[in-house]
Write a protein that holds these residues in place. Structure first.
Motif, PDB file in Angstrom:
ATOM      1  N   VAL A 663       5.096  32.499 -35.934  1.00 28.24           N
ATOM      2  CA  VAL A 663       6.102  32.577 -34.869  1.00 28.24           C
ATOM      3  C   VAL A 663       5.631  31.668 -33.759  1.00 28.24           C
ATOM      4  N   LYS A 664       6.557  30.971 -33.130  1.00 25.83           N
ATOM      5  CA  LYS A 664       6.148  30.122 -32.018  1.00 25.83           C
ATOM      6  C   LYS A 664       7.189  30.278 -30.920  1.00 25.83           C
ATOM      7  N   VAL A 665       6.735  30.491 -29.709  1.00 29.10           N
ATOM      8  CA  VAL A 665       7.678  30.574 -28.586  1.00 29.10           C
ATOM      9  C   VAL A 665       7.411  29.371 -27.708  1.00 29.10           C
ATOM     10  N   SER A 666       8.431  28.592 -27.397  1.00 27.73           N
ATOM     11  CA  SER A 666       8.160  27.462 -26.511  1.00 27.73           C
ATOM     12  C   SER A 666       9.003  27.617 -25.264  1.00 27.73           C
ATOM     13  N   ASN A 667       8.295  27.568 -24.132  1.00 27.71           N
ATOM     14  CA  ASN A 667       9.003  27.493 -22.860  1.00 27.71           C
ATOM     15  C   ASN A 667       9.917  28.699 -22.637  1.00 27.71           C
ATOM     16  N   GLY A 668       9.458  29.893 -23.038  1.00 29.47           N
ATOM     17  CA  GLY A 668      10.365  31.038 -23.021  1.00 29.47           C
ATOM     18  C   GLY A 668      10.446  31.745 -21.680  1.00 29.47           C
ATOM     19  N   PHE A 669      11.675  32.058 -21.272  1.00 27.94           N
ATOM     20  CA  PHE A 669      11.896  32.931 -20.119  1.00 27.94           C
ATOM     21  C   PHE A 669      12.768  34.076 -20.603  1.00 27.94           C
ATOM     22  N   PHE A 670      12.288  35.300 -20.497  1.00 21.27           N
ATOM     23  CA  PHE A 670      13.050  36.428 -21.052  1.00 21.27           C
ATOM     24  C   PHE A 670      13.275  37.485 -19.983  1.00 21.27           C
ATOM     25  N   THR A 671      14.387  38.188 -20.106  1.00 22.23           N
ATOM     26  CA  THR A 671      14.649  39.238 -19.121  1.00 22.23           C
ATOM     27  C   THR A 671      15.184  40.482 -19.810  1.00 22.23           C
ATOM     28  N   TRP A 672      15.058  41.608 -19.115  1.00 15.65           N
ATOM     29  CA  TRP A 672      15.618  42.874 -19.608  1.00 15.65           C
ATOM     30  C   TRP A 672      16.964  43.119 -18.962  1.00 15.65           C
ATOM     31  N   GLY A 673      17.564  42.084 -18.438  1.00 18.95           N
ATOM     32  CA  GLY A 673      18.772  42.305 -17.653  1.00 18.95           C
ATOM     33  C   GLY A 673      18.437  41.909 -16.238  1.00 18.95           C
ATOM     34  N   SER A 674      19.359  42.088 -15.334  1.00 13.62           N
ATOM     35  CA  SER A 674      19.254  41.467 -14.021  1.00 13.62           C
ATOM     36  C   SER A 674      17.958  41.772 -13.279  1.00 13.62           C
ATOM     37  N   ASN A 675      17.652  43.076 -13.058  1.00 13.22           N
ATOM     38  CA  ASN A 675      16.643  43.322 -12.022  1.00 13.22           C
ATOM     39  C   ASN A 675      15.290  43.774 -12.546  1.00 13.22           C
ATOM     40  N   LEU A 676      15.066  43.737 -13.845  1.00 10.35           N
ATOM     41  CA  LEU A 676      13.765  44.219 -14.303  1.00 10.35           C
ATOM     42  C   LEU A 676      12.808  43.072 -14.547  1.00 10.35           C
ATOM     43  N   SER A 677      11.518  43.394 -14.461  1.00 14.61           N
ATOM     44  CA  SER A 677      10.501  42.345 -14.562  1.00 14.61           C
ATOM     45  C   SER A 677      10.739  41.480 -15.786  1.00 14.61           C
ATOM     46  N   THR A 678      10.412  40.223 -15.633  1.00 21.34           N
ATOM     47  CA  THR A 678      10.778  39.249 -16.644  1.00 21.34           C
ATOM     48  C   THR A 678       9.527  38.582 -17.175  1.00 21.34           C
ATOM     49  N   LEU A 679       9.592  38.123 -18.402  1.00 22.00           N
ATOM     50  CA  LEU A 679       8.503  37.294 -18.914  1.00 22.00           C
ATOM     51  C   LEU A 679       8.848  35.862 -18.548  1.00 22.00           C
ATOM     52  N   SER A 680       7.880  35.138 -17.961  1.00 18.69           N
ATOM     53  CA  SER A 680       8.241  33.777 -17.578  1.00 18.69           C
ATOM     54  C   SER A 680       7.258  32.782 -18.159  1.00 18.69           C
ATOM     55  N   ASP A 681       7.771  31.616 -18.500  1.00 18.14           N
ATOM     56  CA  ASP A 681       6.965  30.492 -18.941  1.00 18.14           C
ATOM     57  C   ASP A 681       6.033  30.872 -20.080  1.00 18.14           C
ATOM     58  N   ILE A 682       6.630  31.335 -21.160  1.00 18.22           N
ATOM     59  CA  ILE A 682       5.821  31.761 -22.302  1.00 18.22           C
ATOM     60  C   ILE A 682       5.733  30.619 -23.304  1.00 18.22           C
ATOM     61  N   ASN A 683       4.505  30.153 -23.587  1.00 26.62           N
ATOM     62  CA  ASN A 683       4.303  29.181 -24.670  1.00 26.62           C
ATOM     63  C   ASN A 683       3.190  29.726 -25.536  1.00 26.62           C
ATOM     64  N   ILE A 684       3.515  30.257 -26.677  1.00 29.00           N
ATOM     65  CA  ILE A 684       2.452  30.824 -27.504  1.00 29.00           C
ATOM     66  C   ILE A 684       2.727  30.488 -28.957  1.00 29.00           C
ATOM     67  N   ARG A 685       1.702  30.601 -29.776  1.00 29.09           N
ATOM     68  CA  ARG A 685       1.942  30.529 -31.206  1.00 29.09           C
ATOM     69  C   ARG A 685       1.153  31.629 -31.888  1.00 29.09           C
ATOM     70  N   ILE A 686       1.725  32.158 -32.977  1.00 28.91           N
ATOM     71  CA  ILE A 686       1.061  33.217 -33.735  1.00 28.91           C
ATOM     72  C   ILE A 686       0.680  32.584 -35.065  1.00 28.91           C
ATOM     73  N   PRO A 687      -0.613  32.377 -35.324  1.00 32.26           N
ATOM     74  CA  PRO A 687      -0.998  31.706 -36.570  1.00 32.26           C
ATOM     75  C   PRO A 687      -0.696  32.579 -37.790  1.00 32.26           C
ATOM     76  N   THR A 688      -0.285  31.940 -38.875  1.00 35.65           N
ATOM     77  CA  THR A 688       0.077  32.671 -40.093  1.00 35.65           C
ATOM     78  C   THR A 688      -1.151  33.308 -40.730  1.00 35.65           C
ATOM     79  N   GLY A 689      -1.000  34.528 -41.188  1.00 36.45           N
ATOM     80  CA  GLY A 689      -2.040  35.180 -41.977  1.00 36.45           C
ATOM     81  C   GLY A 689      -3.280  35.510 -41.197  1.00 36.45           C
TER      82      GLY A 689
END
Length: 1489
Positions: A663-689
């Motif tokens: 799985v790879k996330v590039s440049n991710g900004f995620f929210t739970w909806g308007s006013n809840l804490s958000t994940l910002s600037d996520i760049n990660i990779r999950i190596p296989t196996g």
């Protein structure tokens, strides 16, 4: 010869044929006999021989395999034929009387015709069941012959000028028409089935449902007669007496009624409204409902109209009978209607038909309502599986709302459908009634009608008031239930802190409010009963008084009684109108709620639909394609359709990525909806196996990151890529995911672990060992086949968490996400799980693992580490990378790890947590009674309202006396006085019954609450929470709201029946003779029905619970189900549960129809015998016309009350079970709260020093169980820090409970500061000590309330406690500070924060003795270290007893007590014990290095 066929008249020769054979009337009649005789001769041998032998060899499974074309038409025509034959026979008898001698030819052919017609239908039925159409030829020949002979007769009548003014001409003409039609039906069968005259007859198979032997609900398949009288139910209802009805007995639903069929119908109607031009337009639910279910509703309305019109026959016949009582009739068509005997028979037939149509109308609406409910439930469920998670957590769609949709809104709509036909039947009824009244009584009738119309608004007002009070009492009772369930969930804490009474009072407080609204409810109920009784009486009074003044005479008896009966018919629709209007309003609200729900945000779909690319990550993974579903669905094409409907394929969007990244996330900004804490600037990779770990402090967004990868969060920007490279054996896009808050199904342990995968013994065993579940499973009553259910209630946190982890390990998926699987586990179990489960089991399979954890000591095993802070990624890389690049972070981790280095790895073995879990497991077995049942029991009342239209509204006919035309006003005054008295008494009785019922309910609840809250803790270990809650919810509700009205209704209807029968018997004593067989019949009907009804009611209730649970379970486990990709399986399960519940409900309503049809027919027989007795009594010279009218008016009411007596009896039987259940809890022993000392003798500041002496202490949980502590002696000095450790089940936790006198101390004593605790009142003892429990318990309310419910502390003291517990800054930031809201169970704080609040709670109570049942399981190490220091400083001068799960915490304790199987084996300071090589303590420390 007295009985010659053509008569024996001297005047002319009846046998002469001079004028041609056909001109001899007698010969024509003889000719008419031929077809009948022919039919009887041919069919009897076939019936007796053919079917006699066949039935012994071949057991025909169902009594109808299929219907030939024109089936219903044929039955209706045959019935009409029978009726006309009866008329012909009667006419023949009357004509015969006028002859000199007996002329058999006048009535003999009619009699034979009747027998032949009966035979024809029996014969036809048998041919149909055996599917052998060739034999129908006989009937074809018969119809042709009969038609020809009757036509000859008609032709001769016309030739001799016998025209339509003669009755016999009309009858013969009717017969010719009927025979002609039947001939047509027969020809049609030949045309369709081609069984004769055609080369290739059509092969017809019985309906698909009947080939599948599981279908037991035969209503759609049986013949018309059985359909109308529910004859096919007989074996079931009679059989219930011998063996209770079980689910197996009621079988499956016919295909047309299954939820999937109806769901597809409704869904098509719903989706069709979305036009290409306007794809976002919200489709109207009303229109979809009309399209899907409009036709049956129309059919039902037709039946309803027919029934209503027939209902008016009653009053008219009565009026006729009274009018012509004692007048001899003439033998012409008009004269026939003046014959009282004819009118009596007509009255009987009209009643029978009216009742049959009415029940048919009810049945059709109920069946449609059930179909609609199934369809709606499936729609809600499908929508729920696609709800966006942010909706759920943001509280836009709470669990409660979904449960309400399922439990309340769908039922509201179903009830609305039930009452629907009334909406358009009522106006017709009212208009007809007024017209007839005017025709009988002229203008004075309109006065009476206007009284009814003017009083109707009052009734509507009462009905709305009833609905409002019902609502407010429902709100209070929901509130009360919430409080009660919180008390029961936190009962241990409440007892330890001596807070039971505070919480008990708050429940009593809410209960008080609830009772106030219940009292209002009772008052309005009585008022509405009173209005029902008063309106018709007032109307009659007004009419008769006006008539008296207008015409100077009263009405004649015939008019008076007809008017009485008509007023009663009129009141019913007006009374029901209020109910129906109320329901229409409720239905509108429900539809609006449903519409909002069906339009709410869906996960991923929406942006995908609008072509927004941010969801690409989502789309990639969320594509089930057809692949996995096809496999499941090969057998049932139906199911396949459903899955395909649901899954919009989203294949095209999946971006591919390099091979080694799962799985790879590039440049991710995620929210739970308007006013809840958000994940910002996520760049990660999950190596296989490989094993990736995500670490960080409490609340920095670790869990959110997992959910963002699963596509559960809303993406603002960036994308998530899922790797394409998948090992072929694995389920492609499914992710095995174990949430932090464990989620279990209501199923066996094995089913929870395999979770729908095939069972592989070796793999299963490996998983169980890895999660060390074997010892726990061994403790369960049925091993891994034990049902753990309703949120896994009978397991402790750690056990549930391990089962969830086991589920994730067992699934054969490529990727495994584990969200803090160690939080509820002690160190030993965590180590085992890490080594065996994650490192060995998962890594051997080369599965990609993502692990969120607080346990930094495991970082050395990680292949890849992601460190998070405040919603963004702080670092990512291997441990080496971080060691070289971010030395600061590495050192920070290292210090945290080293703080406990000497203890961490070699930690104490399976802590008391596991012990406690395994101990509580030994409790009695949990019965699946759901907690979340929103007992919206409006329903039962509505059931009664639905049937109020069969009950020609409850009225007191006691007050009516025969109305004789007279000028003497005394009659008038007496009449007015009697009416008034009747009405007042009615009001008084209903009020007393309602209020007495309520006072009983009040006492029951009060005693129940006190008993349960003061019960010993052991009671809660053995009694499942759901069961206790059910006493407070469902049972209390029944006792409050249902028993009083049922009782009232029962007494009223019984008295009315008896008084009516009394009146009839006193007028026509002959009636008493027929009463005996009727009473016997009635007794048997009610006896059978009550048993069957109770069983079916239980089945309905017991099948409803799993359905509601399945909904709430799904809503709770949405993320898990979607990560695993198990939507299709859960839908299937939901459809099965819905169908099961619908089957039970269908059978229950069919049984009610069965009863009503039978009691209605009995009632009709009563009317017939009453009429007969009075008519034939007249010949002897008994009653006068007025009295006959009185008898018949009363007889008409009996039909309504008979079935009420039975229904109420059956209901009361079911409802009294609730009282029985509550009563069984009232026998519970309470704890001994008094003690031998008086509270006043205890010093104010006891315990001052905190010195504890334990002498020869023996403790057990229950007199029947073995002791858990044996002869323990020890001494703890004031202010000492004591650690207690020992293996699982060694009795550490029991000791902590003994300090609070929570367990049975049967020998020895504990002396604190010189006072033996067993002598103290419990309240005093428990309020002076403090304890911190393992499981954090928070109550809904404010933070202040959670820290100090007694309201005794100042704010400063509370802030101080929060500061000690590291919570001050967090609480300051919340809106409201100390008054900030805590939701139910403290769900709005993380697990760690909840634990800290519990610490703060102990600090608030400044006791000199603190007992810590090691409470640091779900806190990260940094916070834990701070706490350790705090406890040392804040409690420097107090006695602290720590029950250790990690030996590291008590290595330097001043005194360490080591327990082994209930015996204290070692006691010394920590270092000293460690120094002794062979001490148990050092062994414990060593074994876990």
């Amino acid at each position: 010869m007295a009985f010659s066929f053509c008569g024996d008249d001297q005047s002319f020769n009846s046998y002469s044929v001079k004028g041609g054979v056909l001109n001899n009337g007698c010969f024509v009649d003889a000719l008419n006999l031929v077809p009948h005789v022919f039919l009887l001769f041919i069919t009897f041998p076939i019936l007796f021989i053919g079917w006699g032998s066949q039935s012994s060899k071949v057991q025909i499974h169902h009594n109808t395999w299929l219907h030939f074309p024109g089936h219903n038409m044929r039955w209706i025509l045959t019935f009409s034929l029978l009726f006309v034959h009866v008329c012909e026979f009667a006419e023949g008898i009357v004509s015969n009387k006028m002859m000199g001698t007996n002329h058999l030819h006048l009535f003999m052919p009619a009699f034979m015709g009747f027998i032949a017609a009966t035979t024809s239908v029996v014969y036809y039925h048998n041919i149909e069941t055996s599917n052998f159409p060739k034999l129908l030829l006989v009937l074809f020949v018969y119809w042709v012959l009969a038609f020809v002979t009757k036509s000859i007769k008609l032709w001769k009548f016309a030739a001799y000028n016998v025209g339509p003014q003669h009755l016999r001409f009309c009858i013969t003409a009717l017969l010719v028409v009927l025979y002609g039609l039947l001939m047509g039906v027969e020809v049609n069968v030949i045309r369709v089935r081609k069984y004769v005259f055609f080369a290739n007859p059509q092969k017809v198979k019985p309906p698909e449902d009947l080939q599948d032997l599981g279908v037991r609900f035969l209503q759609p398949f049986v013949n018309l007669l059985s359909k109308a009288t529910y004859w096919w139910m007989n074996p079931l209802i009679m059989g219930a007496h011998k063996r209770p009805i079980e689910l197996k007995k009621i079988g499956k639903l016919p295909i047309a009624m299954r939820a999937i069929t109806n769901y597809l119908r409704l869904k098509d109607a719903y989706e069709d409204q979305r036009t290409p031009e306007d794809p976002n337009r919200a489709p109207s639910i009303w229109r979809s409902m009309y399209r899907a279910f409009g036709r049956p509703i129309l059919l039902s309305s037709t039946f309803r109209y027919l029934a209503d019109l027939l209902g008016f026959a009653g009053p008219l016949c009565i009026s006729g009978i009274v009018k012509y009582h004692g007048v001899n009739a003439t033998n012409s068509t008009a004269g026939l209607l003046q014959d009282t005997s004819v009118l009596a028979v007509l009255l009987f037939l009209a009643l029978v038909l009216q009742r049959t149509f009415l029940q048919a109308s009810y049945y059709v609406t109920i069946e449609t309502g059930i179909n609609l409910r199934g369809a709606l439930l499936a729609m809600i469920y499908n929508k729920m599986l696609r709800l966006s998670t942010s909706n759920m957590s943001m509280g836009e769609m709470t669990l409660g709302q979904i449960n309400n949709l399922v439990a309340i809104e769908t039922n509201q709509l179903m009830w609305f459908l039930f009452l629907c036909p009334n909406l358009w039947a009522m106006p017709v009824q009212i208009v007809m009634g007024v017209i007839l009244l005017y025709y009988l009584l002229g203008w004075s009738a309109l006065v009476g009608a206007s009284v009814i119309v003017l009083l109707a608004p009052v009734q509507y007002l009462i009905a709305t008031k009833l609905a409002d009070t019902q609502k407010s009492s429902l709100e209070h009772s929901t509130d009360r239930l919430k409080k009660t369930s919180e008390i029961l969930k936190g009962i241990k804490l409440l007892k330890l802190y001596a807070w039971e009474n505070i919480f008990c009072d708050s429940v009593e407080d809410t209960r008080g409010k609830e009772l106030t609204s219940l009292r209002t409810f009772a008052f309005f109920t009585s008022m509405s009963i009173f209005m029902n009784a008063a309106i018709p009486i007032a109307a009659v009074l007004a009419t008769f008084v006006t008539h008296h003044f207008l015409h100077k005479t009263g009405p004649t008896p015939s008019e008076a009684f007809a008017a009485l009966a008509l007023f009663h018919i009129l009141v019913t629709p007006l009374f029901l109108l209020s109910t129906v209007v109320r329901f229409a309003v409720k239905a509108l609200v429900s539809v609006q709620k449903l519409g909002e729900f069906l339009q709410s945000d869906e996960i991923g779909d929406d942006s995908w639909r609008n072509g927004d690319m941010s969801v690409s990550m989502e789309a990639g993974k969320k594509n089930l394609g057809g692949v996995s579903t096809k496999a499941i669905n090969r057998k049932q094409p139906m199911r396949y359709q459903m899955d395909n409907y649901e899954q919009p394929t989203r294949r095209q969007l999946r971006p591919t990525e390099t091979e080694d990244v799962a799985v790879k996330v590039s440049n991710g900004f995620f929210t739970w909806g308007s006013n809840l804490s958000t994940l910002s600037d996520i760049n990660i990779r999950i190596p296989t196996g490989q094993l990736t770990m995500i670490v960080g402090q409490v609340g920095c967004g670790k869990s959110s990151l997992l959910l963002a990868m699963l596509g559960e969060m809303q993406t603002i920007d960036g994308r998530v890529y899922w790797s394409k490279k998948v090992t072929p054996s694995c389920n492609r896009y499914s992710v095995a995911y174990a949430t932090q808050k464990s989620w279990l199904l209501n199923a066996t342990v094995e089913e929870n672990i395999t979770f729908g995968s095939s069972f592989n013994k070796q793999r299963y065993k490996a998983v169980i060992d890895a999660c060390s579940l074997q010892p726990d499973i061994d403790l369960l009553p049925f091993g891994d086949q034990t049902e753990i259910g309703e949120r896994g209630i009978n397991l402790s946190g750690g056990q549930r968490q391990r089962i969830c982890v086991a589920r994730a390990l067992y699934q054969n998926t490529n990727i495994v996400f584990l969200d803090d699987p160690f939080s509820a586990l002690d160190i030993h179990l965590s180590d085992h799980l890490m080594q065996e489960g994650i490192l060995k089991f998962l890594q051997d399979d080369k599965r990609t693992v993502v692990l969120v954890t607080h346990k930094l000591q495991y970082l050395i095993h990680a292949d890849w580490i992601i460190a998070m802070k405040d919603g963004s990624v702080l670092r990512e890389g291997t441990l080496k990378d971080i060691q070289t690049h971010d030395i600061e972070l590495y050192d920070h981790w290292k210090t945290l790890m080293n703080r406990q280095d000497h203890g961490l790895e070699k930690d104490v073995q399976q802590d008391s947590q596991t012990t406690l879990e395994r101990k509580t497991l030994r409790r009695a077995f949990y019965s699946r009674e759901a907690k979340n049942q929103m007992d919206d029991e409006d329903e039962e009342e509505e059931e009664e309202e639905e049937d109020d239209d069969n009950m020609s509204t409850t009225t007191n006919r006691r007050s009516k006396i025969p109305w004789r035309p007279s000028h003497d006003s005394p009659y008038l005054t007496v009449f007015i006085v009697l009416c008034a008295a009747g009405i007042t008494l009615c009001l008084i009785t209903s009020l007393t019954v309602e209020f007495l019922g309520l006072s009983a309910a009040t006492n029951l609840h009060h005693n129940l609450l006190n008993k349960i809250i003061h019960a010993p803790i052991r009671f809660f270990d053995i009694t499942p929470l759901g069961q206790i809650l059910n006493r407070f919810s469902a049972d209390t509700n029944i006792i409050d709201q249902h028993i009083p009205p049922t009782l009232e209704s029962l007494t009223r209807s019984t008295l009315l029946c008896l008084s009516a029968i009394g009146v009839i018997s006193s007028i026509t004593p002959g009636f008493l003779l027929t009463l005996v067989p009727l009473a016997v019949a009635f007794y048997f009907i009610q006896k059978y029905f009550r048993v069957a009804s109770k069983d079916l009611q239980d089945l309905d209730d017991s099948t409803q619970l799993p359905l509601l649970c399945h909904f709430s379970e799904t809503a709770e486990g949405l993320t898990t189900i979607r990560a695993f990709r198990h939507e299709a399986r859960f839908k299937q399960r939901m459809l099965e549960l819905t169908d099961t519940n619908n089957t039970a409900y269908l059978f229950l309503s069919a049984a009610n129809r069965w009863l009503e049809v039978r009691t209605d027919y009995l009632g009709a027989v009563i009317v017939l015998t009453a009429a007969g007795a009075s008519i034939w009594g007249h010949n002897i010279g008994l009653p006068s016309g007025g009295l006959v009218g009185l008898a018949l008016t009363y007889a008409l009411t009996v039909t309504n009350y008979l079935n009420w007596v039975v229904r109420n009896l059956a209901d009361l039987e079911v409802q009294m079970a609730a009282v029985k259940k509550v009563n069984s809890f009232l026998g519970t022993e309470s704890e001994n709260y008094e003690g031998t000392m008086d509270a006043s003798q205890v010093p104010e500041n006891w315990p001052q020093n905190g010195e504890i002496k334990i002498q020869d202490l023996c403790v057990r949980y229950d007199p029947v169980l073995k002791p858990v502590l044996k002869h323990v002696n020890m001494f703890i000095e004031p202010g000492q820090k004591v650690g207690i450790c020992g293996r699982t089940g060694s009795g550490k936790s029991s000791l902590s409970l003994a300090f609070f006198n929570m367990v049975d101390i049967f020998e020895g004593k504990i002396v604190i500061d010189g006072i033996d605790i067993c002598k103290l009142p419990l309240q005093t003892l428990r309020s002076r000590l403090s304890i911190i429990l393992q499981d954090p318990v928070l109550f809904s309310g404010s933070i202040r309330f959670n820290l100090d419910p007694e309201r005794t502390c100042t704010d400063d003291r509370l802030w101080e406690a929060l500061e000690i517990a590291q919570l001050k800054n967090m609480v300051k930031a919340l809106p409201g500070g100390l008054d900030a809201v805590v939701t139910e169970g403290g769900e709005n704080f993380s697990l760690g924060q909840r634990q800290l609040f519990c610490l703060a709670r102990a600090f608030v109570r400044k006791s000199s003795i603190l007992i810590m049942d090691e409470a640091t399981a779900s806190i990260d190490m940094a916070t834990e270290n701070i706490l350790q220091k705090v406890v040392m400083t804040a409690f420097a001068d107090r006695t602290v007893v720590t029950i250790a799960h990690r030996v590291s915490t008590i290595l330097d304790a001043e005194q360490v007590l080591v327990f082994s199987s209930g015996i204290l084996v070692e006691s010394d300071s920590g270092p000293n014990l460690l120094a002794q090589e062979d001490s148990l303590f050092s062994v414990l420390v060593r074994t876990h290095k």
